[in-house]
Scaffold this active site. Structure first.
Site, PDB file in Angstrom:
ATOM      1  CB  SER A   1      -9.950 -11.257  -6.358  1.00 21.64           C
ATOM      2  OG  SER A   1      -9.908 -10.307  -7.435  1.00 21.64           O
TER       3      SER A   1
ATOM      4  CG  ASP B   1      -4.132 -13.171 -11.096  1.00 18.59           C
ATOM      5  OD1 ASP B   1      -4.782 -12.501 -11.897  1.00 18.59           O
ATOM      6  OD2 ASP B   1      -4.296 -13.111  -9.886  1.00 18.59           O
TER       7      ASP B   1
ATOM      8  CG  HIS C   1      -7.690 -13.759 -10.579  1.00 22.54           C
ATOM      9  ND1 HIS C   1      -6.772 -12.925  -9.535  1.00 22.54           N
ATOM     10  CD2 HIS C   1      -8.800 -13.131 -10.409  1.00 22.54           C
ATOM     11  CE1 HIS C   1      -7.586 -12.043  -8.853  1.00 22.54           C
ATOM     12  NE2 HIS C   1      -8.974 -12.366  -9.368  1.00 22.54           N
TER      13      HIS C   1
END
Lengths: 278, 278
Positions: free
Chosen positions: B147, B223, B256
């Site tokens: 991320s 995600d 995620h």
């Protein structure tokens, strides 16, 4: 709906799911996590129950142990319950080793605990029935756990003859009747009569050899609770006396943490798989 | 003592260690974790740097990703820094995506951030020098992250030509100049002049192809931040335009979380090992 799904994550091509449900045993809401391997999409798979230690919930093992990779390969489901009843209406204690997060997997007989702290029945009876009714699993079961949960796994497997194919434990509390953690919890939950404690004492139960099943135990030699709280030697002695054939291994340099569990969880899963699939 | 050891755990026959040190770059105390594989007891080993995402510390990857098992087998050290400077004297913001825990791996030029938020220099220069001076590692380096940390890994690897043998990322913020997270952070740390942002924009840097190195990216299609915050398509387009040869993979059903990372970290480690040991 009996099982309420709270979350789901794809993991090693399988599904990590958190459920909420009402428990008749503990008279309240309980949570547990499940890992369903890819094989469970097509057939019923055997289950390994994992019992966690003091202060834990279903989350610790789910995120820290790295077990799902191997469970996916072997086609074994993981069921990971909480360590006690929870909630404002449930008796508690300020200490980390009594009350919520510290159910010790017993059926409490003393107030204020008896109303909700019926974890032995929840883990050994209610939860497997619920899981087998609602999830794609077979009746083939194994059980494992860590510390307080290692104690729980050993006690439940030794008492519930025929219910589990195999049992294993990491750093279990081997003789709770004789260590500070156990004496405190058992006095609170079961009362001062020590004869009531022995039904929850793995060393006592193994020495009696009322039941025999494949058993694997790992204990780190750098564990800060070894030997005083864990009393591994009492289990080794009971194993020798009863000729039960348990593998009890001391692992040099490892401590009480999930880093220890993650280092050996693959061996435990492969051990259980041999018996679950036999 | 330059490095103060705060904890150590045996893990997969190697050592998981947490350090504290004074950082000249960020003018304060920083923490990082290291995994040293068993091979590091006898020889210097290559290093994979892991950059974490918003709200994380060095702990998240250390306990959730399951990377150490493979690092032990491959003989690769893992170095896992924190995501920002920390402490009462360090500027902060109540939001999770700005300030402490959200350094975005830039050298801030704007007040009140510039005094401490020099994470690009800390990660790309100060920390490797410290690690190579004090730990049993070689100069062979790779870098990865998740991320915000995937953004950091890509940007640092693309800018520091020759410093890293390979780069990978999970769910990276691919075009921070054009997503809400990035616009907010870059405006605060770098000011409103958008030309200053592009030096920290992986899609821009890859399109320029100032540097070329092996690159592997995994993005989950389930995600919750894909595609709006992550803008993976902009990186795919830059890769095609520049013919950089990056592998950018969309993984069906994954989200995620660290469950996604743990499912594919072994492939990333084996990818880096091929280049670190070549």
């Amino acid at each position: 709906m009996t099982l309420i799904q709270l979350s789901e994550h794809k993991l090693f091509a399988g599904r990590q799911i958190k459920y909420q449900h009402h428990s008749d045993s503990v008279k309240g809401v309980m949570h547990f996590s499940v890992y369903l391997p890819p094989a469970a999409e097509k057939q019923k798979v055997p289950v390994l129950y994992w019992l966690s230690g003091l202060t834990c919930t279903d989350e610790n093992f789910s995120v820290k142990a790295g077990a799902q990779r191997v469970a996916a390969e072997l086609g074994i489901a993981l069921v990971i319950p909480d360590t006690s009843p929870r909630g404002e209406h449930v008796a508690d204690d300020a200490a980390y080793d009594l009350g919520q997060g510290a159910g010790f997997y017993v059926n409490a007989t003393q107030e204020p605990w008896a109303a909700h702290y019926q974890m032995y029945h929840y883990i050994s009876s209610e939860l497997p029935a619920l899981v087998e009714a609602h999830l794609p699993v077979s009746a083939a079961k194994a059980i494992s756990g860590h510390s307080m949960g290692g104690h729980g796994a050993l006690v439940i497997a030794l008492r519930e003859a025929g219910a589990y194919r195999s049992v294993s434990a990491f750093s279990p509390i081997c003789q709770p009747s004789e260590c500070d953690w156990g004496k405190k919890a058992f006095t609170a939950y079961l009362g001062k009569e020590q004869s009531q404690w022995l039904q929850y004492d793995a060393s006592f139960l193994l020495a009696q050899k009322q039941n025999s099943l494949p058993m694997l135990i790992d204990q780190g030699e750098a564990d800060q609770f070894y030997p005083s709280q864990l009393r591994t030697e009492s289990l080794i002695e009971a194993n020798q006396r009863s000729q039960s054939g348990a593998q009890i291994r001391l692992q040099a340099g490892y401590d009480h943490s999930y880093f220890f569990i993650s280092s050996f969880i693959e061996e435990h899963l492969r051990f259980h798989a041999r018996h679950l699939k036999g």
